[in-house]
Write a protein that holds these residues in place. Structure first.
Motif: not given
Length: 294
Positions: A50-59, A77-79, A81-88
């Motif tokens: 949930l809290f691992t940004p992929a680019r500096k702009s996210a900081l 990244p949003t994708a 986080r959404i993938a994690l929430f949709l796992t089960s």
């Protein structure tokens, strides 16, 4: 003398030839059972997801005022986080609870371009996971927004796990420096005190209130005195934030000779968040005055 290939073969019996070892068939890999891990390890994995940004702009900071800005975490990244929430369903419930319980959500918006939603904007099903909220006072002290109202739509009655209310005060308009600009000396104090009481009435599980402020705000001032009284009337524990440096058993009475520049700067920050350059100019004028006086 070297032998020909056909002649070399005569020196070896068939029994002496070592056959190649057969390659074992590759067994199918088993799925990794995340839910079999201890809850502490699962939460750590959710944190990375949930809290691992992929680019500096996210900081970039989530606004500039209060604990909700300084203690905010950069999002992945949003994708992702959404993938994690949709796992089960179970992973969704655990990950969403971890997300909402570790964030600080503001009760009302202020003009510092915060990206996080306010309490009113949260989905109702997730309000029960929030543990810490923040009320920022002093903003728009000349005319508080009409939307700053505590009602059923704010959803405080749903926040059964909220234990901490953080209150950050940008300025106290009851100070003499605001004379001529405010509605009256006690106008904003009454507004803030009434708002504080309504919030405390509707938080069922609140345990403590943490106060913090900009340098010009004093613990013995009119605004802080009223807020502390409301907090103690509801028998909530009082804590002090790190920025102002207040401690139990000590007051910070105003020095009559104190330069009012700090109060003016904080008032500008609260009413016009984009005036940092002007605030710096006031600080330079204050320093110059002190130098001449010395």
């Amino acid at each position: 003398m070297r032998l020909k290939k056909s002649q070399r073969a005569e020196f070896f019996e068939d029994d002496d030839i070592v056959p190649a070892k057969p390659v074992p068939a590759r067994l199918p890999s088993k799925p990794f059972r995340l839910l079999d891990l201890p809850s502490e390890i699962r939460e750590r994995i959710y944190h990375f997801a949930l809290f691992t940004p992929a680019r500096k702009s996210a900081l970039k900071k989530n606004g500039t005022v209060g604990a909700s800005a300084k203690k905010s975490k950069a999002f992945s990244p949003t994708a992702q986080r959404i993938a994690l929430f949709l796992t089960s369903r179970r992973i969704h419930d655990e990950a969403s609870y971890y997300f909402y319980s570790t964030q600080i959500f503001r009760l009302f918006p202020v003009q510092d371009f915060a990206r996080m939603p306010t309490v009113r904007q949260l989905p109702r099903r997730h309000r029960s996971s929030v543990t810490t909220i923040e009320l920022i006072l002093g903003n728009s002290w000349t005319a508080p927004p009409k939307t700053w109202t505590v009602n059923q739509g704010l959803g405080l009655h749903d926040m059964v796990l909220t234990r901490t209310l953080k209150v950050f005060i940008e300025c106290d308009p009851s100070q003499p420096i605001f004379e001529g600009f405010r509605v009256s000396k006690e106008y904003y104090t009454e507004f803030a005190g009434r708002l504080m009481r309504q919030v405390l009435e509707r938080l069922p599980g609140l345990v403590q209130v943490e106060f913090d402020a900009y340098p010009s705000v004093h613990k013995n001032g009119s605004l802080m005195t009223r807020l502390l009284q409301e907090t103690r009337d509801f028998q909530k524990r009082v804590l002090w934030g790190p920025e102002r440096g207040w401690v139990d058993g000590e007051d910070d009475y105003d020095d009559p000779a104190e330069d009012p520049a700090d109060a003016a700067i904080d008032g500008l920050r609260a009413s016009h968040p984009g005036v940092d350059v002007l605030a710096e100019s006031l600080q330079l004028v204050s320093l110059g005055t002190e130098t001449v006086a010395a």
